[in-house]
Enzyme design. Structure first.
Site, PDB file in Angstrom:
ATOM      1  N   ASP A 146     -72.104  10.088  98.435  1.00  0.00           N
ATOM      2  CA  ASP A 146     -72.711   8.344  98.006  1.00  0.00           C
ATOM      3  C   ASP A 146     -72.751   7.927  96.425  1.00  0.00           C
ATOM      4  OD1 ASP A 146     -74.581   6.343  98.129  1.00  0.00           O
ATOM      5  OD2 ASP A 146     -76.317   7.048  97.470  1.00  0.00           O
ATOM      6  N   SER A 147     -72.570   7.483  96.202  1.00  0.00           N
ATOM      7  CA  SER A 147     -72.582   6.811  95.104  1.00  0.00           C
ATOM      8  C   SER A 147     -73.791   7.821  93.449  1.00  0.00           C
ATOM      9  CB  SER A 147     -72.538   5.172  94.351  1.00  0.00           C
ATOM     10  OG  SER A 147     -74.218   5.299  94.889  1.00  0.00           O
TER      11      SER A 147
ATOM     12  N   TYR B 151     -71.864   1.340  92.792  1.00  0.00           N
ATOM     13  CA  TYR B 151     -70.799   0.977  93.766  1.00  0.00           C
ATOM     14  C   TYR B 151     -70.392  -0.721  94.292  1.00  0.00           C
ATOM     15  CZ  TYR B 151     -68.643   5.903  94.888  1.00  0.00           C
ATOM     16  OH  TYR B 151     -68.504   6.789  94.981  1.00  0.00           O
ATOM     17  N   GLY B 152     -72.002  -1.394  94.395  1.00  0.00           N
ATOM     18  CA  GLY B 152     -72.033  -1.798  94.889  1.00  0.00           C
ATOM     19  C   GLY B 152     -72.058  -3.526  94.083  1.00  0.00           C
TER      20      GLY B 152
ATOM     21  N   CYS C 157     -72.663   6.684 102.627  1.00  0.00           N
ATOM     22  CA  CYS C 157     -73.171   5.228 101.599  1.00  0.00           C
ATOM     23  C   CYS C 157     -72.379   3.834 102.022  1.00  0.00           C
ATOM     24  CB  CYS C 157     -71.972   5.340 100.574  1.00  0.00           C
ATOM     25  SG  CYS C 157     -72.039   3.662  99.308  1.00  0.00           S
ATOM     26  N   ASN C 158     -73.387   2.760 102.963  1.00  0.00           N
ATOM     27  CA  ASN C 158     -72.766   1.551 103.324  1.00  0.00           C
ATOM     28  C   ASN C 158     -71.417   1.027 102.662  1.00  0.00           C
ATOM     29  OD1 ASN C 158     -74.865   1.309 105.938  1.00  0.00           O
ATOM     30  ND2 ASN C 158     -75.989   1.704 103.839  1.00  0.00           N
ATOM     31  N   THR C 159     -72.078   0.972 101.711  1.00  0.00           N
ATOM     32  CA  THR C 159     -70.898   0.679 100.721  1.00  0.00           C
ATOM     33  C   THR C 159     -69.499   0.975 100.139  1.00  0.00           C
ATOM     34  OG1 THR C 159     -73.012  -0.194  98.967  1.00  0.00           O
ATOM     35  CG2 THR C 159     -70.508  -0.600  98.719  1.00  0.00           C
TER      36      THR C 159
ATOM     37  N   CYS D 239     -78.447  -0.235 102.594  1.00  0.00           N
ATOM     38  CA  CYS D 239     -78.167   0.735 101.521  1.00  0.00           C
ATOM     39  C   CYS D 239     -79.370   1.903 101.200  1.00  0.00           C
ATOM     40  CB  CYS D 239     -77.970  -0.024 100.216  1.00  0.00           C
ATOM     41  SG  CYS D 239     -78.424   1.019  99.032  1.00  0.00           S
ATOM     42  N   THR D 240     -78.241   3.176 101.713  1.00  0.00           N
ATOM     43  CA  THR D 240     -79.274   4.501 101.995  1.00  0.00           C
ATOM     44  C   THR D 240     -79.741   4.419 100.708  1.00  0.00           C
ATOM     45  OG1 THR D 240     -77.898   5.349 100.894  1.00  0.00           O
ATOM     46  CG2 THR D 240     -77.022   5.489 103.574  1.00  0.00           C
ATOM     47  N   HIS D 241     -79.509   4.099  99.539  1.00  0.00           N
ATOM     48  CA  HIS D 241     -81.404   3.896  98.050  1.00  0.00           C
ATOM     49  C   HIS D 241     -81.810   3.206  98.554  1.00  0.00           C
ATOM     50  CE1 HIS D 241     -77.688   4.757  95.881  1.00  0.00           C
ATOM     51  NE2 HIS D 241     -78.046   5.122  94.775  1.00  0.00           N
TER      52      HIS D 241
HETATM   53  N1  DGL Z   1     -76.693   4.226  98.825  1.00  0.00           N
HETATM   54  C1  DGL Z   1     -74.808   3.041  98.434  1.00  0.00           C
HETATM   55  C2  DGL Z   1     -74.835   1.903  99.890  1.00  0.00           C
HETATM   56  O1  DGL Z   1     -75.588   2.881 100.920  1.00  0.00           O
HETATM   57  C3  DGL Z   1     -75.476   2.200  97.224  1.00  0.00           C
HETATM   58  C4  DGL Z   1     -73.901   2.086  96.774  1.00  0.00           C
HETATM   59  C5  DGL Z   1     -74.043   1.496  95.470  1.00  0.00           C
HETATM   60  O2  DGL Z   1     -73.818   2.282  94.547  1.00  0.00           O
HETATM   61  O3  DGL Z   1     -74.243   0.469  94.401  1.00  0.00           O
HETATM   62  O4  DGL Z   1     -74.474   1.304  99.653  1.00  0.00           O
END
Ligand code: DGL
Length: 278
Positions: A14-15, A46-47, A77-79, A187-189
């Site tokens: 993930d990011s 990333y987003g 990570c969805n992004t 978003c996993t966060h």
């Molecule tokens: N956990 C990432 C997701 O699911 C976060 C993306 C980010 O870094 O902005 O999209």
């Protein structure tokens, strides 16, 4: 016959720390597996970045994790999934599992209100998400809610308290809360602040994320490919002991402490090593 690759670890990236929420579900479902977790904190979030930049970062992250030696990869990570999953899949011969906002399970709840999808600006702009919405828009009213800046707050470890509550209060002041019956955490966060989201919404609401579904899906794939690790482990008990090797793209002892703490909150202690791989 057991696939010789079955003993290799599962790679997850993930990011930043958000993917730990996915890893926790995977460890619970697959306690015999070993894991590599890569947090690309040097380039997080990333987003808010352009799609081509995130695609390049995600491909680089996948390349790094695969170079360590893995039997499959979870893009937690969805992004990154939205920007790069096809490109990553085309490069590797092991299974690659991605994430997408859990709109399908939310629609299938059959609730009468609207569905709010919280995700990063890039996820909501992306082709993959817009195809998903098109597919379900006849069954439910889906409202995308970009949350710029939220990943940064979570990444700094401020997962509860005043700052996050103020952020969410401001965010939700633009929506009609009464009309919403479910929230999708795209978003996993955001899974790490689920309690705060419910608190600030201030009403009984279904909050759905894709983590458990992703872990189930991964298990099905590993079974099908005969890639499940059958090593003997002590009878799984709480706390679960997980074998995780962490890699962080910047020198971040604090990040690793947070990852371990988040896993511990889920009843998982890790026999872990940590490496910085800038
Ligand atoms: N956990 C990432 C997701 O699911 C976060 C993306 C980010 O870094 O902005 O999209």
């Amino acid at each position: 016959m057991e696939n010789p690759r079955a003993k290799l670890p599962i790679g997850v990236f993930d990011s930043g720390i958000g993917g730990i929420s996915v890893l926790a579900e995977i460890v619970k479902i697959l306690p015999k597996e070993e894991f590599i977790y890569f947090a690309d904190t040097l380039h997080a979030p990333y987003g808010g970045k352009p799609e081509d930049v995130v695609r390049a970062l995600a491909m680089k992250a996948a390349e790094f994790v695969s170079s360590v030696g893995i039997k499959c990869l979870v893009v937690a990570c969805n992004t990154a999934t939205g920007a790069a999953i096809n490109e990553i899949r085309s490069l590797y011969d092991f299974p690659v599992v991605g994430m997408e906002p859990a709109v399908k399970p939310a629609v299938e709840l059959g609730l009468s209100g609207k569905i709010l999808v919280m995700a990063t600006p890039l996820t909501l702009k992306g082709k993959k998400f817009n195809e998903l919405i098109c597919h379900y828009k006849h069954r439910s009213e889906i409202i995308p809610l970009p949350c710029p800046g939220l990943v940064e707050i979570i990444e700094h470890g401020r997962t509860c308290g005043r700052e996050i509550e103020d952020y969410l209060s401001h965010l939700f002041s633009f929506i009609d809360k009464e009309a919403i019956s479910a929230i999708v955490l795209g978003c996993t966060h955001y899974v790490l602040i689920k309690k705060e989201i419910v608190k600030v919404m201030g009403k009984k609401i279904s909050v759905i994320d894709g983590n458990y579904g992703t872990a189930r899906h991964l298990k099905t794939i590993l079974q099908k490919e005969q890639l499940l690790n059958n090593r003997v482990v002590e009878k799984p008990e709480i706390p679960l002991k997980a074998n995780i090797k962490f890699y962080i793209s910047e020198n971040g002892k604090e990040v690793i402490r947070r990852c371990r703490q988040l896993l511990q909150n889920e009843g998982i202690v890790c026999e872990s090593e940590f490496s910085h791989c800038g």
